[in-house]
Design a protein around this motif. Structure first.
Motif, PDB file in Angstrom:
ATOM      1  N   TRP A 251       0.816  -1.221   0.000  1.00 34.47           N
ATOM      2  CA  TRP A 251       0.000   0.000   0.000  1.00 34.47           C
ATOM      3  C   TRP A 251       0.849   1.269   0.000  1.00 34.47           C
ATOM      4  CZ3 TRP A 251      -3.893  -1.757   4.341  1.00 34.47           C
ATOM      5  CH2 TRP A 251      -4.895  -2.549   3.762  1.00 34.47           C
ATOM      6  N   GLY A 252       2.161   1.129   0.147  1.00 34.63           N
ATOM      7  CA  GLY A 252       3.031   2.305   0.215  1.00 34.63           C
ATOM      8  C   GLY A 252       2.994   3.009   1.541  1.00 34.63           C
ATOM      9  N   ILE A 253       2.663   2.288   2.616  1.00 31.21           N
ATOM     10  CA  ILE A 253       2.587   2.890   3.945  1.00 31.21           C
ATOM     11  C   ILE A 253       3.952   2.765   4.615  1.00 31.21           C
ATOM     12  CG2 ILE A 253       1.558   2.694   6.237  1.00 31.21           C
ATOM     13  CD1 ILE A 253      -0.996   1.723   4.889  1.00 31.21           C
ATOM     14  N   GLU A 254       4.486   3.890   5.079  1.00 34.32           N
ATOM     15  CA  GLU A 254       5.782   3.949   5.748  1.00 34.32           C
ATOM     16  C   GLU A 254       5.657   4.795   7.001  1.00 34.32           C
ATOM     17  OE1 GLU A 254       8.342   5.740   2.938  1.00 34.32           O
ATOM     18  OE2 GLU A 254       8.351   4.044   1.560  1.00 34.32           O
ATOM     19  N   PRO A 255       6.564   4.619   7.981  1.00 37.59           N
ATOM     20  CA  PRO A 255       6.538   5.492   9.151  1.00 37.59           C
ATOM     21  C   PRO A 255       6.693   6.944   8.725  1.00 37.59           C
ATOM     22  CG  PRO A 255       7.972   3.616   9.536  1.00 37.59           C
ATOM     23  CD  PRO A 255       7.613   3.592   8.079  1.00 37.59           C
ATOM     24  N   SER A 256       5.931   7.843   9.333  1.00 37.92           N
ATOM     25  CA  SER A 256       5.984   9.249   8.944  1.00 37.92           C
ATOM     26  C   SER A 256       7.135   9.974   9.597  1.00 37.92           C
ATOM     27  CB  SER A 256       4.668   9.947   9.320  1.00 37.92           C
ATOM     28  OG  SER A 256       4.440   9.857  10.714  1.00 37.92           O
ATOM     29  N   CYS A 257       7.801   9.408  10.572  1.00 37.20           N
ATOM     30  CA  CYS A 257       8.959  10.058  11.195  1.00 37.20           C
ATOM     31  C   CYS A 257       9.766   9.031  11.929  1.00 37.20           C
ATOM     32  CB  CYS A 257       8.533  11.167  12.144  1.00 37.20           C
ATOM     33  SG  CYS A 257       7.486  10.640  13.508  1.00 37.20           S
TER      34      CYS A 257
END
Length: 257
Positions: A251-257
């Motif tokens: 889904w292209g979900i990665e940690p935002s920071c």
């Protein structure tokens, strides 16, 4: 034509870039001061520093001098360009235009549609990574005149990436409470019906972190992390956290920071 800078001049200029990047990292000055200082390391006609937004899956220009159409390409299409996987490859070194195979340039919409019409002769694209390995953004520098960039300048640009990454990455991470805040207007668009916090935990699973490590990053307890993972697996009908991490990556979900 300006006189070629000596190695000593380039190193002195690199110190100024690091100082500008440190100031930008703390928010004391803007990222545009970093690009201004970088022009003393290597002369350029266009340059930009852009951060990667993992939630929107696009780049956002923090400072730059490219025309609007080139800026738009960097922000919305560059990460789909055939050249981009080379930029983000295991070597993670800057990719200078003169070193790009001609066949790759011929297949690159970025070169054919954007750079070539601008008369770009050379330059460098450098992916920027945080200390923990996260991709945080990109430096793009282009020159129209066929000026030979000296070896010291090329080496210095690579050595400056840590400072540039810090300046760009410092603007890529919202505070935990901001990242966790639900957005009613987007609720229906959340994949799998996951809550905002569950999406955060799902993103963390892509890094291989333990429950305790995730808890420390999200300011919750390890037990709460475990509960969120149970809910994620149930909602997505997945057997384990590895499968959840694979789904997040798809889904292209990665940690935002």
């Amino acid at each position: 034509m300006a006189a070629e800078r000596s190695t000593a001049d380039i190193l002195d200029a690199a110190v100024h870039v690091r100082e500008a990047a440190r100031s930008a990292t703390t928010g004391a000055t803007g990222v545009d001061t970093v690009l201004a200082a970088l022009s003393e390391v290597m002369a350029y006609d266009h340059a930009s520093l852009a951060r990667w937004d993992p939630l929107r899956r696009r780049h956002t220009t923090l400072a730059g001098t490219y025309p609007d159409d080139a800026t738009a390409y960097i922000e919305t299409r560059l990460h789909h360009d055939p050249v981009f996987p080379v930029l983000r490859g295991p070597d993670r070194g800057g990719l200078w235009m003169r070193d790009v195979p001609r066949r790759l340039l011929a297949a690159s919409p970025g070169f054919q549609e954007v750079l070539s019409p601008l008369g770009i002769e050379d330059g460098v694209a450098q992916c920027l990574f945080a200390a923990d390995g996260r991709y945080v953004g990109m430096l793009n520098v282009s020159t129209c005149a066929p000026v030979r960039t000296t070896d010291p300048a090329r080496a210095v640009v690579t050595l400056l990436t840590e400072a540039l990454s810090a300046a760009v990455g410092s603007r890529a991470c919202p505070p935990p409470e901001e990242a966790a805040a639900p957005d009613p207007a987007r609720g229906a668009l959340r994949p799998g019906g996951l809550s905002p916090r569950e999406l955060q935990v799902l993103a963390e699973l892509t890094t291989g972190r333990t429950n305790r490590e995730i808890a420390e990053r999200l300011y919750i307890t390890p037990r709460t992390v475990g509960t969120h993972i149970e809910h994620i697996l149930a909602k997505l009908d997945l057997p384990n956290r590895a499968a959840a991490a694979a789904r997040a990556a798809a889904w292209g979900i990665e940690p935002s920071c």
